[in-house]
Design an enzyme around this catalytic site. Sequence first.
Site: not given
Ligand SMILES: Cc1cc2nc3c(=O)[nH]c(=O)nc-3n(C[C@H](O)[C@H](O)[C@H](O)COP(=O)(O)OP(=O)(O)OC[C@H]3O[C@@H](n4cnc5c(N)ncnc54)[C@H](O)[C@@H]3O)c2cc1C
Length: 604
Positions: A117, A244, A246, A256, A290
């Site tokens: 990666f 960032q 991508h 993506l 990136r």
């Molecule tokens: C398409 C894509 C591919 C990616 N691929 C990779 C990868 O291969 N490797 C890597 O390391 N990273 C990757 N990333 C980045 C990584 O996936 C994210 O940074 C990470 O998953 C974020 O996780 P999180 O738990 O912080 O939030 P999220 O998984 O975004 O979850 C947010 C949560 O908060 C809740 N929420 C938000 N606002 C509120 C509110 N007001 N009230 C109640 N609930 C709320 C939502 O319902 C959800 O459950 C990728 C990102 C994307 C978009």
Amino acid sequence: MTVQHHFDAVIVGAGGAGLMAALNASKHARIAVISKLYPSRSHTGAAQGGIAAALGNVEEDHWEWHAFDTVKGGDYLCDQDAVEVMCHDAVEAVIELEHAGLPFNRTSAGKIDQRRFGGHTRPAPTDDNPDRRVAVQRACYAADRTGHMILQTLYQQCIKHGVQFFDEFQVVDIIVKNGACLGVVAYEIDSGEIHVFRSRATMFATGGFGRMWKVTSNAYSLTGDGNAIALRRGVPMEDMEFYQFHPTGIYKLGVLLTEGVRGEGGILLNKDGERFMPRYAPSIKDLASRDVVSRAIFQEVKAGRGIDGKDYVYLDIRPEVVNRYFDEDGAKNVDGTPRRITAEDVRKKLPDISDFVETYLGIDPVTAPMPIQPTAHYAMGGIPTDIDGRVVIDEKSTVMPGLYAAGECACVSVHGANRLGTNSLVDLVVFGRRAGKAMIADLDGLPTDDLPADAAEYTAEALARLLADGGTERVAILRRELQQLMTDDVGVYRNAGDLTKAVAGIRALQERYKHVAIDDHGKRFNQDLLEAWELGCLLDLAEVTAVAALERQESRGGHAREDFPDRDDGAWLKHSLGYQTAQGVEMRYKPVTITKYPPKARVY
Ligand SMILES: Cc1cc2nc3c(=O)[nH]c(=O)nc-3n(C[C@H](O)[C@H](O)[C@H](O)COP(=O)(O)OP(=O)(O)OC[C@H]3O[C@@H](n4cnc5c(N)ncnc54)[C@H](O)[C@@H]3O)c2cc1C
């Protein structure tokens, strides 16, 4: 009517960070997870390529090498104590996920398989270049559905351990009394009722805010709610100028295409069919970090070398093309045989990518190159925390008792000025776990105050304002204008003129937002109302982003200033903190923690 709940800890967000925290805290206390989405729809489920950990299953690797790459990738703005924790704990956390049932791809010996990666390297010194590094196989993966598997595994484990879920509840405020957080106020999407949650510990794991830009990889729900709520309650946002882009989003759509494509050998080509990355990153070429690759694409397009003279280039994983470049590079497998990729490898290791380009573009990646352009992707900045998820509110590291954050909404800071691919999923599991444990450890010392009688008043007023008749502005139009403005003026390249224009433009949109009108006045599933509220969050965060970017007069990682093209460690090796005040955003700064890795020039 307001409904009241009492829990030891409330976690807002059911993505990887929230569920990891819930799982670790649930064994010792009554935990609620509140999520505006059904948990398994969180954006973590969209993560494709992998999760980094120096397991060394395929070739030699060490967590210190991972730490070095992370610090260098972050252009030396990372807090190195936090990076050391992350890279060290990553190994154990990935094995914990494996034991929880995550179906990783396997090597022929049955170990977790790992792939290359961007920016992940190992030393490979030569006589004329003792500092030479080459790509290392460090990303553990489950095809190109790694995040999906993490999310499903963690959700099942949380159910097993009795975590109580409040699905489709949107948190709109935190309750702060005498400087401590006492819980949250949420809107039940199904009923329109307001619920107040009293909790000794409250944690935000609400994900990112990529919907601020027009072309983005982020889901519609990623509107920075947790960040905006915290900002409005006196918590500064750290390092917001670092966002960032991508390099490989599907042209125009932003969907993506994982860096795993390049990890498997994919290359970038301009309109002349030239593989252009060796001109920008002679050592690791298409697998540079990136920010470097996104800028290279931008430069190619600017020089008139975009495909058909347009603003995109090709990402190519056609086996006959990739194998030709493998031969040219002398690329070898670990056992010394020449590296090869077959059509079957593409379909097996990148099935979702194959599906996406088939669905959205009608092409098969085995037979045709994929049109791509940089897409808004990931927030390096966010809610400042210590290494145990405790929210820090100033440059003296003062903690807000009762408030925690982890995942993309937080800034520990392990990603500095630019995150390496696969390091977000590690961040979620490592710091989600630590925050979950810290909440339990801290519980007895947290305030026991009763809730103030007016706990839900601010929320009721804010929603009533949006529902009031007589508004003249439309949410969809304001949002579109914001996204255009951010793309034009706060994008891959920035300068003082554009940023000044952006700050003024955002403030004008904030004024117009006060006169927004919505059509749906119903109680059940009122998306109109919630989208209006979410737009308010995006506007507040856009303002901090633009002001922080205008103030930082240097180029570092994801923040590239045309008018200040060099990194300036003398003046700017420091984190920014942006506060919301009645007079606009106020910036303050705090030092970066350096342990083993003194700042050096960054070449790939
Ligand atoms: C398409 C894509 C591919 C990616 N691929 C990779 C990868 O291969 N490797 C890597 O390391 N990273 C990757 N990333 C980045 C990584 O996936 C994210 O940074 C990470 O998953 C974020 O996780 P999180 O738990 O912080 O939030 P999220 O998984 O975004 O979850 C947010 C949560 O908060 C809740 N929420 C938000 N606002 C509120 C509110 N007001 N009230 C109640 N609930 C709320 C939502 O319902 C959800 O459950 C990728 C990102 C994307 C978009």
